[in-house]
Design a protein around this motif. Structure first.
Motif, mmCIF file in Angstrom:
data_model
loop_
_atom_site.group_PDB
_atom_site.id
_atom_site.type_symbol
_atom_site.label_atom_id
_atom_site.label_comp_id
_atom_site.label_asym_id
_atom_site.label_seq_id
_atom_site.Cartn_x
_atom_site.Cartn_y
_atom_site.Cartn_z
ATOM 1 N N ARG A 134 0.833 -1.211 0.000
ATOM 2 C CA ARG A 134 0.000 0.000 0.000
ATOM 3 C C ARG A 134 0.864 1.257 0.000
ATOM 4 O O ARG A 134 0.558 2.233 -0.706
ATOM 5 C CB ARG A 134 -0.931 -0.022 1.206
ATOM 6 C CG ARG A 134 -1.979 -1.136 1.147
ATOM 7 C CD ARG A 134 -2.962 -1.045 2.302
ATOM 8 N NE ARG A 134 -3.921 -2.145 2.245
ATOM 9 C CZ ARG A 134 -3.905 -3.194 3.058
ATOM 10 N NH1 ARG A 134 -2.981 -3.286 4.010
ATOM 11 N NH2 ARG A 134 -4.810 -4.154 2.920
ATOM 12 N N ALA A 135 1.945 1.241 0.773
ATOM 13 C CA ALA A 135 2.840 2.399 0.802
ATOM 14 C C ALA A 135 3.514 2.594 -0.553
ATOM 15 O O ALA A 135 3.667 3.736 -1.026
ATOM 16 C CB ALA A 135 3.885 2.224 1.901
ATOM 17 N N ASN A 136 3.920 1.510 -1.193
ATOM 18 C CA ASN A 136 4.534 1.618 -2.516
ATOM 19 C C ASN A 136 3.550 2.155 -3.541
ATOM 20 O O ASN A 136 3.896 2.991 -4.390
ATOM 21 C CB ASN A 136 5.070 0.259 -2.959
ATOM 22 C CG ASN A 136 6.414 -0.080 -2.331
ATOM 23 O OD1 ASN A 136 7.257 0.797 -2.159
ATOM 24 N ND2 ASN A 136 6.604 -1.335 -1.984
ATOM 25 N N ALA A 137 2.299 1.678 -3.484
ATOM 26 C CA ALA A 137 1.288 2.166 -4.422
ATOM 27 C C ALA A 137 1.078 3.659 -4.256
ATOM 28 O O ALA A 137 0.978 4.405 -5.242
ATOM 29 C CB ALA A 137 -0.026 1.413 -4.214
ATOM 30 N N ALA A 138 1.014 4.127 -3.012
ATOM 31 C CA ALA A 138 0.814 5.552 -2.756
ATOM 32 C C ALA A 138 1.999 6.366 -3.258
ATOM 33 O O ALA A 138 1.825 7.410 -3.900
ATOM 34 C CB ALA A 138 0.592 5.781 -1.269
#
Length: 276
Positions: free
Chosen positions: A149-153
């Motif tokens: 999720r952090a990478n996607a953001a």
């Protein structure tokens, strides 16, 4: 060559000599660039720099077989860079073969499923490759999902990528244009380098005595997950092509083998059997 450049080259050589790694010099350069807060290309173009005091500690961690990606907290994959750390599988260039195989097929997917997404590796790379697509990543590890999720953001892909915790596709009730999967495929007694066995999550590596446990699950699930005219790209160990293809064939699927850049069997591109 200036004195600073000579010192830098000597320091990198001394560090590389301590690493039991086929990429020892590259490892040293990546760690030095990280310590300096610059990209490796900048270091190579201008090595006349003062060696930072924090570099020695990074060398000690690498000499103890900690993966470089865990030390630097990042790893490049395909066209993106991912944040990684303990608890997630380190992305490997061999896995890019799945995207190469999907691209070679010529279709443009609009829906993508990534089973065992880890830090979002395959899904986020695929969404960057196909900007019209949306995707879902599934993983059993909450640590991996936090990274995903952090990478996607950070990559600006959060609006097109969803992530849920699950046991493969047990709770998925949809079909996708492209299914991606890099399941565990190491036999429980197979030897592995210390940096892998001692640091990366066992649940992302091992799949029973023969390394095929998770392929047996995928063979049952893939027929309902692949949309009409869709496909799945599944990573395999380099000696597993025949065994995994047989599992898929028994489920009414056809599989085409793709090899990685080293010429090793690496991916099965799976489609519904037209004769079924």
């Amino acid at each position: 060559m200036t004195d600073l450049a000579r010192t830098m080259h000597a320091t990198l050589a001394a560090a590389a000599a301590r690493f039991a790694s086929p990429t020892a010099r590259l490892d040293a350069e990546l760690l030095m660039a990280h310590a300096l807060g610059i990209e490796r290309t900048q270091l190579l173009l201008d090595p006349a720099r003062v060696v930072p005091p924090g570099f020695a500690a990074l060398v000690e961690r690498r000499a103890a077989h900690e993966p470089v990606a865990y030390i630097t907290g990042r790893r490049g994959f395909w066209t993106i860079e991912l944040a990684v750390g303990p608890g997630v599988l380190v992305p490997r260039p061999d896995s890019e073969t799945l995207l190469t195989a999907a691209l070679a097929r010529g279709a443009t997917p609009r829906t993508i499923l990534d089973l065992g997404t880890g830090p979002g590796t395959l899904l986020l790379a695929a969404l960057d490759e196909w900007p019209q697509a949306r995707g879902l990543g599934i993983d059993r590890s909450p640590v991996a999902l936090d990274y995903a999720r952090a990478n996607a953001a950070r990559l600006g892909l959060a609006s097109r990528a969803g992530f849920v915790r699950g046991d493969w596709a047990a709770a998925v009730d949809a079909a996708f244009d492209l299914v991606l999967a890099n399941p565990p495929y190491i036999g429980s007694d197979e030897p592995l380098p210390d940096e892998v066995r001692a640091h990366e999550p066992a649940a992302a590596l091992f799949a029973g005595a023969d390394g095929l446990d998770d392929y047996r699950i995928l063979a049952r699930q893939l027929p309902r997950l692949i949309a009409a005219r869709g496909c799945a790209a599944v990573e395999i160990g380099h000696r597993q092509a025949a065994a995994v293809a047989a599992l898929f064939a028994a489920a009414g699927l056809t599989a085409t083998l793709h090899r990685d850049l080293g010429g090793r069997d690496r991916c099965l591109l799976v489609e519904q059997d037209a004769a079924a």
